[in-house]
Scaffold this active site. Structure first.
Site, PDB file in Angstrom:
ATOM      1  N   ASN A 106       0.866  -1.178   0.000  1.00 21.06           N
ATOM      2  CA  ASN A 106       0.000   0.000   0.000  1.00 21.06           C
ATOM      3  C   ASN A 106       0.898   1.222   0.000  1.00 21.06           C
ATOM      4  O   ASN A 106       1.375   1.684   1.042  1.00 21.06           O
ATOM      5  CB  ASN A 106      -0.908  -0.004   1.232  1.00 21.06           C
ATOM      6  CG  ASN A 106      -1.898  -1.146   1.174  1.00 21.06           C
ATOM      7  OD1 ASN A 106      -2.862  -1.102   0.402  1.00 21.06           O
ATOM      8  ND2 ASN A 106      -1.637  -2.199   1.940  1.00 21.06           N
ATOM      9  N   GLU A 107       1.117   1.701  -1.208  1.00 18.70           N
ATOM     10  CA  GLU A 107       2.042   2.815  -1.383  1.00 18.70           C
ATOM     11  C   GLU A 107       1.381   4.116  -0.928  1.00 18.70           C
ATOM     12  O   GLU A 107       0.154   4.168  -0.773  1.00 18.70           O
ATOM     13  CB  GLU A 107       2.425   2.918  -2.867  1.00 18.70           C
ATOM     14  CG  GLU A 107       3.086   1.671  -3.430  1.00 18.70           C
ATOM     15  CD  GLU A 107       4.515   1.464  -2.940  1.00 18.70           C
ATOM     16  OE1 GLU A 107       4.908   2.049  -1.911  1.00 18.70           O
ATOM     17  OE2 GLU A 107       5.252   0.692  -3.580  1.00 18.70           O
ATOM     18  N   PRO A 108       2.176   5.196  -0.693  1.00 10.88           N
ATOM     19  CA  PRO A 108       1.584   6.473  -0.331  1.00 10.88           C
ATOM     20  C   PRO A 108       0.446   6.828  -1.292  1.00 10.88           C
ATOM     21  O   PRO A 108       0.562   6.633  -2.505  1.00 10.88           O
ATOM     22  CB  PRO A 108       2.758   7.444  -0.467  1.00 10.88           C
ATOM     23  CG  PRO A 108       3.951   6.604  -0.177  1.00 10.88           C
ATOM     24  CD  PRO A 108       3.647   5.242  -0.741  1.00 10.88           C
TER      25      PRO A 108
ATOM     26  N   SER B 161      -2.519   5.417  -0.788  1.00 12.76           N
ATOM     27  CA  SER B 161      -3.517   4.361  -0.548  1.00 12.76           C
ATOM     28  C   SER B 161      -4.505   4.848   0.507  1.00 12.76           C
ATOM     29  O   SER B 161      -4.121   5.498   1.483  1.00 12.76           O
ATOM     30  CB  SER B 161      -2.837   3.087  -0.030  1.00 12.76           C
ATOM     31  OG  SER B 161      -1.976   2.574  -1.010  1.00 12.76           O
TER      32      SER B 161
ATOM     33  N   THR C 145      10.066   2.122  -4.070  1.00 12.91           N
ATOM     34  CA  THR C 145       9.904   0.695  -3.753  1.00 12.91           C
ATOM     35  C   THR C 145      10.613  -0.148  -4.809  1.00 12.91           C
ATOM     36  O   THR C 145      11.319  -1.109  -4.497  1.00 12.91           O
ATOM     37  CB  THR C 145       8.400   0.324  -3.734  1.00 12.91           C
ATOM     38  OG1 THR C 145       7.761   1.142  -2.768  1.00 12.91           O
ATOM     39  CG2 THR C 145       8.187  -1.137  -3.424  1.00 12.91           C
TER      40      THR C 145
END
Ligand code: F6R
Length: 657
Positions: free
Chosen positions: A181-183, A185, A200
């Protein structure tokens, strides 16, 4: 509501630290919005987490129920898995009632690929315990793209069918991601296909060999899916995680740092090591949180912090500055700012020396190193073949120029960081060299042909053949020798240890062995150094520096009873990633603009590491740039504190064994 866990034993800090014995206990102020346990190191912390998981498995066994675990991959949970395996083997913990759901998997990804999380989980845990094969679930990286949404729904339904997750283990990305869950999300996000953030992918490119070969997507459990777990424990090790941990624990809940969503969970816990905790208020400015013991180190820490935050040189700090900024307690003990200022200023002044090997014929009472013996034997340990020049090139040069007998121990071959075409170029060179000088060597030609054939068809992250690895190692050996010649030490003083733990042909290394420790011990015994320089850099993303340091620490411990060791001082430098905190520095070696330039040229000898390296990671700067920026920043700090202004500085901390 925050529930304190009962299982996690003996963290060094749970929110109160350095309490004064016998003093009335004052209520500590906490800036932390998630319970956070800090341990001395990842090993201790992992033991505590594994113990909680083991207790939960047993509790569920007792109740005749399955224990439903959410699991993570990455480097952080490895030590927890290793401890669970130990508990299984030595204490008979059974995993027969355990059902697991992994957080994520790259997409697309074949389960038997080197980088797949299926392979990771088998290697790190499942193959070593008695979990039944059908009991573990990992998102399927082979699902057709038009079926991914269905797959994700079914994955969540399956978790639900077991009554949800009893326990979720998490790591945290440098950008705050949990799972993938990347920034950006959302807090209500569910299991889905996610585009990976550049940072990432850059971090993952270490495993895939290059950014181009690193997947762009992953299937990940959503934030809501994670928050639905009954218990969540997040792990973080190393100082690279410190800023994001501070944001998640002390900042506001924000989609820019998805781990901050855990502030909304009623039973979440962060288990982190000291390095990852270093930006938390209770570690960085503990006097703002609770009463502290004002020992020398704490005073230095507070005063340098005050000076840098206020942008005022130390000698200009006033009583008012101390009082207004939470350091009145220190003032109360000392009486006035004037005395504290002078004391700290002098301490910092005494760390600066242009004579890292000691200044002959000088009073050394207030110098970081002893004057005698005037000519010392110095042994620099360099984990990779270029850490000596990158991290302490200015000091290396001074030691050589000032007439000390300088040896360098290159601990590992560094072969995995050499590009394939470089290997080929050098093998080709040998063939041409032989040809030119009439040297008949069919073996050299065969090696070149075999290497060329292998590299032409080499698959992503396929391990190199032994010969290709040796060629790559030799390239780095040649570069290190070239640096030694440049600095002006005899090439015979360059010792290539080729420590066995490193020689796996992969990013993943073997654990430290007796053989590794012996190699280091033998060299120390041979050189009998007055000074040892070692990389105390624990933030190295490959972990190699840490293993190299562990080997030195163990070797020194075993040798310390020997007579020559009584005269031996150990200085720790930091690698390319981070610098010591200003209050920790015990020796600062200044560099003039010319010396900075000379160091740059010394780093340039490592041509295989220039112009983009195989394992670039998240920092796109070249090594010489990182080194210069860091050394300039250290000099800048001294300058801002009101000490002399230098172009750059290298910093060391003494390890008293
Ligand atoms: C892994 C995962 C990621 C990692 C994170 C930290 O399953 O979901 O969120 O936990 O990228 O990785 P390490 O532990 O390697 O620093």
């Amino acid at each position: 509501m925050i529930t304190e866990p009962s299982h996690l034993d003996n963290p060094i800090s749970e929110g109160l630290n350095n309490r004064v014995a016998g003093e009335p206990v004052q209520a500590a102020i906490t800036y932390e919005k998630i319970p956070t346990h800090i341990y001395a190191d990842a090993k201790d912390a992992s033991r505590a987490v594994a113990r909680e998981i083991a207790d939960l498995i047993r509790e569920k066994q007792g109740a005749g129920k399955p224990c439903v675990l959410g699991l993570a991959t990455g480097s952080s949970p490895k030590t927890v898995y290793a401890e669970l395996i130990r508990i299984h083997r030595e204490e008979g913990l059974s995993f027969r009632n355990v059902v697991t759901f992994n957080l994520d998997e790259y997409y697309p990804m074949e389960p038997d690929s080197l980088q797949s999380y299926v392979r990771f989980m088998k290697e790190q845990l499942f193959d070593h315990v008695d979990i039944p094969e059908g009991n573990y679930n990992i998102p399927d990286g082979t699902v057709r793209v038009d079926k991914v949404a269905d797959f994700c729904r079914a994955y969540e339904a399956r978790i639900e069918s077991y009554g949800g997750l009893d326990f979720q283990l998490l790591g945290i990305g440098g950008n705050g991601h949990i799972g993938f869950n990347e920034p950006g999300s959302l807090i209500n996000s569910h299991t889905r296909l996610m585009m990976l953030d550049h940072s990432t992918r850059a971090a993952a490119s270490m495993d895939f060999g290059s950014l181009a070969r690193t997947p762009r997507k992953a299937i990940t459990m959503g934030v809501a899916s994670i928050l639905a777990a009954k218990r969540v424990v997040l792990l973080a090790w190393g100082e690279r995680k410190a800023p994001v941990i501070r944001g998640a624990v002390e900042g506001t809940v924000t989609e820019h740092n998805p781990a901050s969503y855990l502030q909304t969970h009623p039973n979440a816990l962060f288990v982190i090591d000291e390095a990852a905790a270093s930006e938390l208020t209770r570690m960085k400015t503990p006097w703002l949180v609770d009463q502290v013991v004002w020992d020398n180190k704490m005073i230095k820490k507070a005063v340098t912090h005050l000076s840098l935050t206020l942008g005022k040189p130390i000698l200009k700090l006033t009583d008012r500055d101390y009082n207004d900024n939470g350091v009145s307690d220190l003032l109360a003990q000392y009486g006035q700012a004037y005395d504290i200022n002078i004391d700290v200023f002098n301490q910092l002044q005494h760390t600066i020396t242009g004579w890292p090997g000691g200044k002959p014929n000088a009073d050394d009472t207030n110098r970081p190193e002893r004057a005698l013996p005037a000519q010392k034997r110095c042994l620099i340990f360099s984990p990779h073949p270029d850490d000596d020049i990158i991290s302490m090139g200015g000091t290396f040069q001074r030691l050589a120029d000032q007439g000390h007998e300088v040896h360098v121990a290159y601990q590992t071959s560094g072969n995995i960081a050499v590009a394939d075409d470089e290997a080929l170029r050098f093998a080709d060179y040998v063939v041409d060299f032989n040809d030119k000088f009439g040297i008949d060597s069919p073996e050299a030609t065969r090696i070149f042909r075999d290497a060329a054939a292998f590299l032409r068809t080499k698959k992503d992250s396929e391990m190199d053949t032994d010969e290709v690895r040796y060629i790559k190692g030799l390239i780095r050996k040649g570069e290190a020798k070239s640096t030694c010649r440049f600095v002006g030490i005899p090439v015979d003083n360059a010792h290539f240890l080729n420590m066995p733990f490193y020689e796996t042909g992969k990013v993943e290394k073997k654990p430290l062995s007796e053989e590794d420790i012996k190699v280091v011990m033998n060299l120390i015994e041979e050189v009998k150094p007055h000074q040892i320089y070692a990389a105390g850099d624990l933030a190295d993303p490959h972990g190699t520096h840490k293993v190299c340091l562990d080997a030195i620490i163990e070797a020194v411990r075993r040798l310390k009873h020997k007579n020559f060791m009584k005269d031996c001082w150990v200085w720790l430098y930091r690698g390319a990633w981070a610098e010591w905190d200003i209050h920790e520095i015990e020796m600062a070696v200044p560099m003039s603009p010319d010396q900075v330039m000379r160091k740059r040229l010394g780093i340039f000898k490592h041509q295989s590491q220039k112009d983009g390296v195989v394992y670039q990671g998240t920092d796109s700067r070249e090594f010489w740039q990182r080194a210069e920026e860091r050394n300039r920043a250290t000099a800048g700090l001294y300058d801002r504190l009101g000490l002399a202004e230098y172009e750059a500085m290298e910093a060391f901390v003494r390890w008293k064994f």
